[in-house]
Each structure stands twice: as structure tokens, then as C-alpha cells.
Write a protein that holds these residues in place. Structure first.
Motif, PDB file in Angstrom:
ATOM      1  N   GLU A  93      33.688 -52.482 -30.744  1.00  0.00           N
ATOM      2  CA  GLU A  93      33.088 -53.569 -30.299  1.00  0.00           C
ATOM      3  C   GLU A  93      33.837 -54.833 -31.027  1.00  0.00           C
ATOM      4  N   ALA A  94      34.225 -54.533 -32.022  1.00  0.00           N
ATOM      5  CA  ALA A  94      35.022 -55.406 -33.167  1.00  0.00           C
ATOM      6  C   ALA A  94      36.284 -55.827 -32.403  1.00  0.00           C
ATOM      7  N   VAL A  95      37.140 -55.084 -32.088  1.00  0.00           N
ATOM      8  CA  VAL A  95      38.337 -55.223 -31.095  1.00  0.00           C
ATOM      9  C   VAL A  95      38.127 -55.037 -29.791  1.00  0.00           C
ATOM     10  N   ALA A  96      38.997 -55.673 -28.948  1.00  0.00           N
ATOM     11  CA  ALA A  96      38.681 -55.669 -27.460  1.00  0.00           C
ATOM     12  C   ALA A  96      39.195 -54.183 -26.996  1.00  0.00           C
ATOM     13  N   ASN A 101      31.017 -44.771 -28.808  1.00  0.00           N
ATOM     14  CA  ASN A 101      31.050 -44.275 -30.199  1.00  0.00           C
ATOM     15  C   ASN A 101      30.936 -44.972 -31.329  1.00  0.00           C
ATOM     16  N   THR A 102      29.782 -44.957 -31.758  1.00  0.00           N
ATOM     17  CA  THR A 102      29.382 -45.932 -32.979  1.00  0.00           C
ATOM     18  C   THR A 102      29.743 -45.361 -34.347  1.00  0.00           C
ATOM     19  N   GLU A 103      30.327 -44.177 -34.387  1.00  0.00           N
ATOM     20  CA  GLU A 103      30.593 -43.296 -35.873  1.00  0.00           C
ATOM     21  C   GLU A 103      31.958 -44.009 -36.144  1.00  0.00           C
ATOM     22  N   ILE A 104      32.865 -44.810 -35.246  1.00  0.00           N
ATOM     23  CA  ILE A 104      34.045 -45.156 -35.972  1.00  0.00           C
ATOM     24  C   ILE A 104      33.531 -46.789 -36.293  1.00  0.00           C
ATOM     25  N   VAL A 105      33.899 -47.124 -37.381  1.00  0.00           N
ATOM     26  CA  VAL A 105      33.246 -48.607 -37.808  1.00  0.00           C
ATOM     27  C   VAL A 105      34.649 -49.042 -38.511  1.00  0.00           C
TER      28      VAL A 105
END
Lengths: 341, 798
Positions: free
Chosen positions: B155-158, B43-47
Motif C-alpha cells: 500500500e505504501a509504495v506503488a 499480503n499485509t504481512e509485509i510492512v
């Protein structure tokens, strides 16, 4: 007309008249008319006396031929009339076959026992006898002899029904295996079906009383390959030739190695459906090689003999097979339920 | 056991194995799973968004209007979250994003203000509330550190990870940690596990200045170790660790506690930190609790102890329940400065009983009670030190206390090829087996062509005997590769004589229209009372359960009649117009009361029914048929001694010679009332063991007479009190050898018959074996019968 012509005329008349004869009674009348004691043929033949000695044999022969001819007409007509009368009778007797049949009542075995009978049949065919044992048994037979750790939670009052400190309602039919091994020398080949009890509140999937079928084979040279082959054959017999089995490692205190057995879903053939939670497999059996401690505890030399054991839930299998969604139905005994099997 | 796959990958390389293959492989080598939870959710819509401005909503007290930088644009978002500040990095669900619970984000207006997205909480990201850190409980998850706005959040957090949930069998406590599962993975997939790093420069003995440990009950605590942290800063642990803990199902608390939980999950040994300043004199004593000693545990519950419970104590007071839960008095708080970190091993049985009697089960106690080897204490300490050092939590005092008087001895077990072949039916070579076992970290001691001896890894407390190694070989070799064979032998299958009779009876009853029922073996004493047989000890002396589910299942049945009645009445109430049912099952007779020995279990057979055409004579006929079928001849139905279960005028004892086979009759109106039955019900109870003893299934051919029979009827007027049996007895006695059958075929009472009398008619069949009988030949016996009936019963011929 001379006699010969008269005879011919009678035969011709008969040949015509027979066509209008429609019933057995008319046929009788016909016979009386032509062949009766006072029938026209006899009446004609009375005139034989007036004939010359030369004519007599000739006319006598002709008279006989006329008689035979008329008799054959009668016989043919009789067959025709019988055929027609039978046809009339058959058509007049025709039933409205859509009317309901008479109701015969039969009884019904309980669905659990129907499936149990099927399973017993399979194992008897494979050389097993059926061992039975008491529903109330000793803690020793139910737990200790089966290598169950003394402090195992399944022994607790919240898992098992107790009568005294040493007596309980068996939680599995394995104590029957213990009894069988203690009472018999190998080779042993039995299944032990029966009621079991666990401390579960009654709901759609749990019942404090349920049924297990366990199997036990002890002999020289019994291997895990034999266990696999046996259960695979059993699964194919019970669920159909196309059934596949999958043996997954598991743990039971009384067997080692142990396995859980999945069968390919017999509802969808393994494609995935609601009965197999869309996995294609249904877990149906627990099994394993009898633990050497258990053999020794039961007086069997574990270095000489080996064995396998398996167990399955009859209620669960019956529910799956017949798509029954509530275990309580088995014990409510509603005739509308039982009658369906 | 929840295993985040990336965590596992740190211990053994698996990131090249598709997750389904990984799962299936581990299932087939013995680690069954309950499924995979996917938190990565493509899900790339959560940034990641950065909060640029925050203002109160003009029209709503509880809402804020934020300006958030989400990378490619700056959006306005209306939120109710109070914990967000300008400058925070937060997860933002963009318009179009789909959240864990299925909610899809749309552009909307909240009280007049446009909102183009949503800040999301951990709850909305799919975590259960029990693992969410308390600070984020009601609010938005705020990231640590700084990020490029617009970076995909997972991606930013594990958090972007998959979690396999394993169902670990009770014998495999060693698998209740990442390291254990890494070992299984290594053996299953033939990989090499990565070793845990050992921290440098930590040896020394300064620890003795701050802490002193004495273990008084060594049997309950084989190893007690730990170390000291001074001048600690209590703060949240790093984000990566918090995320890992949440994925594994543990709530992050603070840096000190989180590391203890992290190492427990990774190495398997529970760990407990104490506020050292609250441990008086810095002295720790491991001892049994005193009777009625009281401790308030971390959950703020005051607990009263017994001498069966083991406590960690300081000289003046208990400070923890060993292996179960710490005491409130030594809890790590934001004020804590100095800490003692305990890594210990406790006796599993004592701990289980203690945990059970206290009604307190924790993550720690659940692990200890399955059995944890004391060897891994050292490894856990290494890992703790490494992490604390890395996180710079405070000053790590050099040295470790370690009370470990009897170090665990590494077991050796020998395995022979012969045994593998004998049990499994496969024949791998010794080198092949060595390879399988080495994957599981068994160390080869010696081996030849026929056998091998290995040292068992200390964590494998379940491997003691050769059969345990056979199992290891089986599961690593693969159950699916073991062939399928069928055992030979000369045994044949069959039903026992008893089972054959049972089957025969069931089939007959089903053929005659009865329905088989199955009812519980335990019943309610009050239901048994309803059949009014208190005076019959065979019924009223019952085996009681110590711990029934309730009164209704509290005694073992001595009779199947109450259950049968309940079933019949229930079906009648459901509207069944007619029903006949039977049950064959065990009854339980105590040998003595109170119960000492196994009760006698006797099979009983009950039948019963209601509805049109179901009455006394229906059941009598059925019993007669059943007994005849079993070859039990000459049975008599005799007026029953007074049994209150049945109608006194409509019941019978079933006798075979002097043996009672059971009772039958219409149920007594009061019994029916007790069961709230609105119909007459008739029933039979048979002693199935007596039936089996009496049965005779041998059949000998009896020649069939080829001569015709003569039938004679006789009609009589007799007093009402004369029974059918009396009449038949006289007819049979006087009918001579040729009388083969007598049958009642009519009874008449009515206008033409004087009161107190009845008219009865019998049909008699005479047949000689060797001769054709004439009407005249049977006149003599006929007259004799009539004479006897007149003389003995006062019967008049009609």
C-alpha cells in the motif's frame, strides 16, 4: 395264445425294449430283431397261412398296425439318440476358449496420416478438393505473393531454409494456395496439406520439418461469417459435437481481417486440464479473409471475389488428439510407437 | 508489452472493471495477452519498518542485529544486508509472511541471536534481477521518504499493482505504449481517454544558443528534435517512477534516464539523452557512418560501422548509433551538468538492417524497426518537459529544436457499408461504424447512409486501405458477434485420380502388414553414400540447402532407401524381431546443377523388411500383389544390371514391357554393414509416377467357367541353372488353350538328386470354357509339354 395276443405281446415287448436302446447300432439291432426279414414279427406273420379266411384280413391289419407302431417307436428313438449323440459330441468338443487366438498381423498407417485422412474426409464431405504443390518452391510463391513484407524476419536465413536466392523449402503450404489461384478461376474450394520446413532445431516441441493443412475458398459473396461457420463445423466434426470455437483477432500479412481460433478443450470439455494449460481452450487454427493484395497478385478481381483461408498444424493436432508429448516420435518411426494407432 | 494497470488507469478509467473482464475484452478486440502478473498479492504481512538501531552481531562478522519498529511492536531482526542504516524505512516480512518464491518467515535464532522477521529485497518481492536498480542489486530495498511504521508495504509504495503482459502483433507498433493500449481500451470499453497535460511557459528560442542540429540523411531520419537541460542534478528518480519502470520491465538508473524510459513506455517514442558538454561545439550531425568508423556504445562494446549504419555525431566523432544505442563518450553520469535530450524518428527498414548487422537489438531499436510515426515526437517532448519540470531536475532551456522538413500527412480512407457486408457478412449502419472508429480516434471527415470517410490517426501506420477499416470494424464489433454460415455453391469434393491410387496402395500395404513411416525430406549426403549409388546421377545429383541445420539435413533426398534402411536398422537394434515398412514421399531431382529452377519432385515408394519369413520372395510377392491390384499385368522380374545397393544374386529389375518400374532385392552385405545392420534386409524401390502411368483400374467381367477343372502335376529333374521362368514359359507355350494356371509347388535338392541338379514339381490346371474336360483330353497337351521340356531344357520326368 392266439395270433392277436401274440402280436400285442410283441408290441408290448418292443415298447419295453426300446427304452433300453441307447445307440444307433442298438437301434439297428432292435429293428432287425422286431422288423427284420427274420425278425419276430415276420416270423409270427408266417403263421397267417394257418388262419381262416375270415381271420386273415383282421390279423393282417393288426400285423400292419404292429409294424407301424414299432416303426414309430424306432423313429422316435432315432431322434432321441441323435439328439443325445449330438449333445455328447458337442460336450466332448468343448474348447478351452481362454486359450489365445491366432495372431493376425496388420500394418499401420503413420499417425499423422491417420489424422490427416480424417481431416481430408471432413473437408471432402464439405465440398473441398485436395490441392498439392512442391516442397521446394519459389520465394515469390512462399512470401512475395502472400503480401509478406520484403524485410520480414521470417524470410531470413535463420528462419527459412534456402536452396538459392529465389528458391526455398516452403515454410507453409500457402504457396499451394497461390498456385491454385493462379491456375484456376473462382470458385475455388481446396485444402492443401503437406510438409513444411522452418529453421528450428529438433526438440520435443519443434521439428525443422512439420506438416500443415491449409484451406482456401474464393467465390463471390464469401464472408467472414462463412469462415466462422466452416471452421466451427470442422471443429465439431473433428473434436466432437460439443466443441465450441472462439475467434480472436490476430495478424497475418496474407489475410485481413485475421483471427486465431481456439477450440474448447476436447480433453476436459472446457473445464481446464493440463492439455489446455487449465484455460479450457486450445489454440488450433489461424485464419482470415484473403487479403485483396493476395487475390490481385494471383490474378483474381478482389472487388468481385472474396475468400477465406485457414491453416493448422497437423503435428500439433495429432499430438493433442493422441496425447503424444514429443514431436520427435513422429520421425523416429519406432514400430512400437506407430503400432499403437 | 507489460502494462501496469494503475498506469493504464491514469490514461483511461478502468479501475471499476474487474481485471479478468479487462483482459478478456482486450483479447477479443485484438490485444492478446500472455497473462497477468499480480504484484499486489493481498499480503499485509509485509510492512514498512523503521530501523531504530543497528549493531554488529557478536558472533558473526557479516551479520548485523537490528531493532526495527514495525508499528504495533519493535522487533529484533538479524540481517546480512550492508546497505541499511539507522533511520531507514525498509520492507519487513513479519513472522508468518509468505514471500514471492514461497519462503515463509519464521521466528528463528541466527548464531544465538533471535530474529523476528526479515528485511526483504526486490528479488524476494518478485522482481527479476534485470530490472532491479544497481544500488539494490545485492541488498535490501530502502524506501524514499517517510512512512508510518507498520503500513502494509504494497500500500505504501506503488508496487501494489497488477501487470498485464500483452502480445502485440507486428502490425500494431502503436500499441507498444501505455497511450496506445489506452486507446484500445477506450474503443473496447467505450470509455474516454484522458489527455496528456501540456506544460505552460516553455516556448522560446533560447535552445539555439546551446545546440545546433543538422540532418544529412533525411531519408533515414524524417524527424530529429530535442531540448536542453542545464545545471542538472543527477540523482535517483522518485520512488513511484522507479516502481513503475520496474513493473514495466525496465531498470531504474537516474532521474534523467528514467524519465526518457518512462516517456518511451508511455508514448512509445524512444528517447536518448546526451551529456551536452561532451558534444563538441554543441553541434549534432545525423549522418551515415563512414566505412570502418568506430564507436564504443553504452554497453562498452567497440563497434566497427559501415555506410549502411546511421550515426548521431558531433563534428569530430560519432556519439551514438541512431535509434539503437548511445555512445559511451556522451553517457549521462553523476558528473553530468548539461544535457541534450533527443526525441527523433528513424527509418524502420534501415534501422532493422543496421541493428541486425551489428547484432545489437535494444528496447529502442525494437520499437523503431516496427515503425513509429514522426508525429508523436511532439507529444513525447511535451511529456518529458512536464515530468522534468515536476521533478525539478535542472534548468529547462526554453524552446525545442525540431528538424522535420516533411511533416507526416494524415491519410484519409473511405469505407462503404457494402464492403463491410461483403467481407464480414454483417451490416452495421454508418453511425454505428462511426462510433466504433471514433473510439479508435479516427476522425470523421464525411459520411452518408452508405459510406464514411475518416482521417487516420497518425500513429496508425497500418491503416492504408478500405480493408484495413473493415478489420477495425470487425474487431470492435466483435468477432464473436459475427454470425456463422456455410458457403453455398456447386463445388463437390473428391480425391484426384492420383490421390485415389496413393490411398489404394497405402491401404493394401497396411492390410498386408506393413507399417507406414515418415522421414525427413532432407538427408545427409554421407548417408546417401552408404547405399553405394554414386555412379547413378539420378541419385548422386542432389539439391543442396544454403543454410542447413547441419550436415545430416543438408541435401534434398533423391531416394527414400537410406531413410528406410536407417529406420529398419534402428528398429532391429531396439529388438523388433520382424518388421515390414513402407514410405511414400517426394524425391527431388535438380534440373541442372548448380540449381537454377525448381527441381522435379517425383513420388517414390519404398518398402522393406527384415526378420523371419521376410526375404526376397516375400517382397516379390508383395510387389506382384500390388501391381496386380493396380491392374499392371505381365510384369517381369529380371536379373538386375549391376547396382551395388543390392546383393548381385538376390536382386531384380521390375519391368513392365520395356518400362522399368523399380528395383528390389536383398541389400548388399556392404550396404548393410554401412548401416551397421546385424540382419539381412530386403527392400523395394518403385517409381510411383511410372506405376501410376501403368495402372489401370478399369475392371471388365471375365465369365467364370462352370465346368470342372482337371489338375495334373509334373515332376522334373533339371540342371540347377534352369530357371523357373524358363520352365513356366515352355509349359504355357505348349499347354494349349485350356491350360489356365501353372504353379511351382515343390523344389528338392538332396541325397537322391545328383549334384548340379534339382527336382522341381509343377501343378497345372486345365479348364475348358464350354466343355467338361476328361483326364484323357489333357493327356495330349501334357505329353507335348513334357516333350518340349525334355528337348529344350534337358528335363527328365521323375
Amino acid at each position: 395264445m392266439d395270433m392277436e395276443d401274440k402280436l400285442k405281446a410283441i408290441v408290448t415287448e418292443a415298447e419295453t425294449a426300446i427304452e433300453s436302446v441307447e445307440s444307433s447300432r442298438e437301434l439297428d439291432d432292435f429293428r432287425v430283431h422286431f422288423l427284420g426279414k427274420k425278425g419276430i414279427l415276420k416270423e409270427l406273420m408266417k403263421g397267417m397261412g394257418r388262419l381262416s379266411v375270415e381271420e386273415r384280413p383282421l390279423i393282417g391289419k393288426l400285423g400292419n398296425e404292429a409294424t407301424q407302431r414299432i416303426e414309430s417307436l424306432i423313429s422316435q428313438r432315432r431322434d432321441w439318440i441323435r439328439g443325445r449323440e449330438l449333445e455328447d459330441r458337442l460336450s466332448s468338443e468343448a474348447l478351452d476358449i481362454t486359450m489365445p487366438g491366432e495372431i493376425f498381423e496388420k500394418g499401420h498407417l503413420h499417425p499423422l496420416n491417420l489424422v490427416l485422412d480424417e481431416i481430408k474426409g471432413i473437408f471432402i464431405g464439405m465440398g473441398y478438393k485436395i490441392a498439392e504443390g512442391p516442397e521446394v518452391d519459389t520465394v515469390y510463391n512462399n512470401f512475395d505473393a502472400l503480401n509478406s513484407p520484403k524485410d520480414h524476419p521470417s524470410r531470413s536465413l535463420s528462419d527459412t531454409f534456402y536452396i538459392t536466392e529465389d528458391l526455398l523449402l516452403r515454410t507453409q503450404t500457402s504457396p499451394v494456395q497461390v498456385r491454385t489461384m493462379m491456375a484456376n478461376d473462382p470458385p475455388i474450394k481446396v485444402i492443401s496439406p503437406g510438409r513444411c520446413f522452418r529453421y528450428d532445431e529438433l526438440d520435443a516441441t519443434h521439428s525443422p520439418m512439420f506438416h500443415q493443412i491449409e484451406g482456401l475458398v474464393v467465390d463471390e459473396h464469401i464472408t467472414m461469417a462463412d469462415l466462422k461457420g466452416t471452421l466451427d463445423l470442422f471443429a465439431k466434426r473433428l473434436f466432437g459435437e460439443a466443441t465450441q470455437t472462439k475467434f480472436r483477432p490476430h495478424y497475418f500479412p496474407f489475410t485481413e481481417p485475421s483471427a486465431e481460433v481456439d477450440v474448447s478443450c476436447f480433453k476436459c470439455g472446457g473445464e481446464g486440464c493440463r492439455f489446455c494449460s487449465y484455460s479450457g481452450w486450445i489454440e488450433i487454427l489461424g485464419c482470415g479473409m484473403v487479403h485483396p493484395h493476395v487475390l490481385e497478385e494471383c490474378g483474381i478481381d478482389s472487388e468481385k471475389y472474396s475468400g477465406f483461408a485457414f491453416g493448422m498444424g497437423l503435428d500439433r493436432i495429432t499430438m493433442l488428439k493422441h496425447e503424444i508429448d514429443d514431436i520427435r516420435l513422429f520421425f523416429e518411426n519406432d514400430i512400437r510407437f506407430i503400432k499403437q494407432f | 508489452m507489460k502494462v501496469p494497470v494503475k498506469w493504464l488507469n491514469e490514461h483511461v478509467k478502468i479501475d471499476d472493471i474487474p481485471i479478468k473482464t479487462l483482459e478478456e475484452g482486450l483479447i477479443m478486440s485484438g490485444s492478446n495477452t500472455e497473462g497477468i502478473r499480480d504484484f499486489s498479492r493481498d499480503n499485509t504481512e509485509i510492512v514498512v519498518g523503521r530501523v531504530l538501531a543497528q549493531e554488529k552481531h557478536p558472533d558473526a562478522d557479516k551479520l548485523f542485529v537490528l531493532k526495527v519498529d514495525i508499528g504495533d511492536e519493535r522487533v529484533q531482526i538479524v540481517t546480512g544486508a550492508k546497505n541499511v542504516k539507522v533511520g531507514d524505512f525498509v520492507p519487513v516480512a513479519r513472522v508468518g509472511a509468505r514471500l514471492a518464491k514461497g519462503l515463509v518467515i519464521k521466528k528463528s535464532k541466527l548464531r544465538g541471536e533471535v530474529s523476528e522477521g526479515m528485511l526483504v529485497s526486490l528479488d524476494e518481492l518478485g522482481f527479476t534481477r534485470s530490472v532491479i536498480p544497481k544500488v539494490f542489486d545485492d541488498g535490501i530495498y530502502i524506501l524514499q521518504g517517510s512512512y508510518e511504521p507498520g503500513t502494509p508495504f504494497f500500500e505504501a509504495v506503488a508496487i501494489g499493482d497488477q501487470v498485464i503482459e500483452f502480445e502485440i502483433t507486428p502490425n500494431r507498433a502503436d500499441c507498444l505504449c501505455i497511450e496506445g493500449m489506452a486507446r484500445e481500451t477506450q474503443a473496447t470499453f467505450g470509455r474516454q481517454r484522458r489527455a496528456v497535460k501540456v506544460p505552460q511557459g516553455f516556448s522560446g528560442d533560447e535552445v539555439g544558443k546551446f545546440i545546433d542540429v543538422s540532418v544529412l540523411d533525411r531519408d533515414l531520419c524524417p524527424r530529429y528534435a530535442g531540448f536542453v537541460i542545464r545545471n542538472a542534478n543527477i540523482e535517483p528518480s522518485p520512488q513511484w517512477m522507479q516502481v513503475r519502470l520496474m513493473l514495466a520491465g525496465v531498470r531504474p538508473i537516474n532521474n534523467i534516464v528514467d524519465v526518457t524510459n518512462y516517456v518511451m513506455l508511455e508514448i512509445g517514442n524512444p528517447i536518448h539523452p546526451f551529456d551536452l558538454d561532451q558534444v563538441d561545439e554543441g553541434r549534432i550531425i545525423v549522418r551515415r557512418a563512414e566505412a570502418d568508423e568506430v564507436i564504443t556504445t553504452l554497453d562498452s562494446v567497440k563497434r566497427s560501422l559501415t555506410t549502411e549504419d546511421l550515426v548521431i555525431a558531433s563534428p569530430r566523432r560519432a556519439i551514438g548509433l541512431a535509434g539503437i544505442m548511445g555512445g559511451e563518450n556522451t553517457e549521462i553520469t553523476s558528473e553530468t551538468r548539461n544535457i541534450f535530450v533527443e526525441v527523433a524518428s528513424f527509418n524502420k527498414t534501415a534501422l532493422r538492417l543496421s541493428s541486425k548487422s551489428l547484432g545489437l537489438r535494444t528496447e529502442a531499436s525494437a520499437r523503431f524497426e516496427k515503425g513509429i510515426d514522426p508525429s508523436r515526437v511532439a507529444k513525447a517532448i511535451q511529456r518529458l518537459l512536464e515530468l522534468y519540470q515536476e521533478m525539478n531536475v535542472g534548468e529547462l532551456v526554453k524552446g525545442v529544436v525540431d528538424v522535420y522538413p516533411e511533416p507526416q500527412i494524415q491519410r484519409r480512407v473511405t469505407l462503404t457499408r457494402r464492403e463491410v457486408k461483403r467481407i464480414l457478412g454483417i451490416d452495421p449502419t454508418v453511425p454505428e461504424m462511426i462510433k466504433m472508429l471514433e473510439g479508435l480516434e479516427f476522425q470523421l471527415v464525411e459520411g452518408d447512409d452508405l459510406s464514411l470517410t475518416v482521417a487516420v490517426p497518425p500513429c496508425r501506420l497500418d491503416v492504408v486501405k478500405e480493408i484495413d477499416l473493415v478489420e477495425e470494424i470487425a474487431r470492435i464489433y466483435g468477432y464473436d458477434r459475427i454470425p456463422s454460415t456455410i458457403p453455398g455453391g456447386t463445388l463437390y469434393g473428391e480425391f484426384s485420380p492420383k490421390q485415389r491410387i496413393e490411398n489404394r496402395v497405402k491401404r493394401l500395404l497396411v492390410a498386408k502388414g506393413l507399417v507406414e513411416i515418415a522421414t525427413y525430406s532432407f538427408v545427409s549426403p554421407s548417408t546417401v553414400k552408404k547405399i553405394k549409388r554414386e555412379k547413378d546421377p539420378a541419385i548422386s545429383r542432389m539439391v543442396k540447402l544454403i543454410n542447413p541445420l547441419g550436415e545430416e539435413y543438408s541435401v534434398m533426398r533423391t531416394t527414400l532407401v537410406p531413410n528406410l534402411l536407417e529406420v529398419l536398422v534402428r528398429n532391429h537394434n531396439y529388438g523388433a524381431p520382424k518388421m515390414m515398412a513402407f514410405e511414400m514421399g517426394n524425391t527431388f531431382m535438380p534440373k541442372s546443377l548448380p540449381v537454377k529452377d525448381l527441381p522435379d519432385e517425383k513420388i517414390s515408394l519404398v518398402m522393406g523388411g527384415f526378420g523371419e519369413g521376410v526375404g526376397f520372395f516375400t517382397l516379390k510377392g508383395l510387389v506382384t500383389l500390388l501391381l496386380e491390384d493396380l491392374g499392371i499385368h505381365g510384369v517381369r522380374f529380371v536379373k538386375a544390371p549391376k547396382i551395388d545397393t543390392y546383393h548381385p544374386g538376390r536382386s531384380a529389375t521390375i519391368l513392365w514391357g520395356e518400362t522399368s518400374l523399380g528395383y528390389m532385392g536383398e541389400f548388399h552385405p556392404e550396404v548393410l554393414e554401412n548401416f551397421e545392420a546385424n540382419t539381412r534386409i530386403t527392400g523395394v524401390e518403385l517409381d510411383f509416377e511410372a506405376l501410376m502411368a501403368a495402372s489401370n483400374l478399369t475392371r471388365i467381367y471375365n465369365p467364370v467357367s462352370r465346368f470342372p477343372a482337371i489338375e495334373r502335376d509334373i515332376a522334373l529333374l533339371v540342371a540347377e541353372t534352369v530357371t523357373n521362368e524358363e520352365i513356366i514359359d515352355i509349359i504355357e507355350k505348349n499347354g494349349g488353350n485350356d491350360l489356365v494356371q501353372v504353379k511351382l509347388f515343390d523344389i528338392y535338392r538332396g541325397d537322391q538328386i545328383q549334384a548340379g541338379f534339382k527336382s522341381v514339381a509343377y501343378n497345372m490346371v486345365f479348364r475348358a470354357k464350354e466343355d467338361t474336360l476328361t483326364y484323357e483330353a489333357v493327356q495330349k497337351p501334357y505329353d507335348k509339354i513334357l516333350e518340349a521340356l525334355e528337348k529344350e531344357l534337358g528335363a527328365l520326368r521323375r
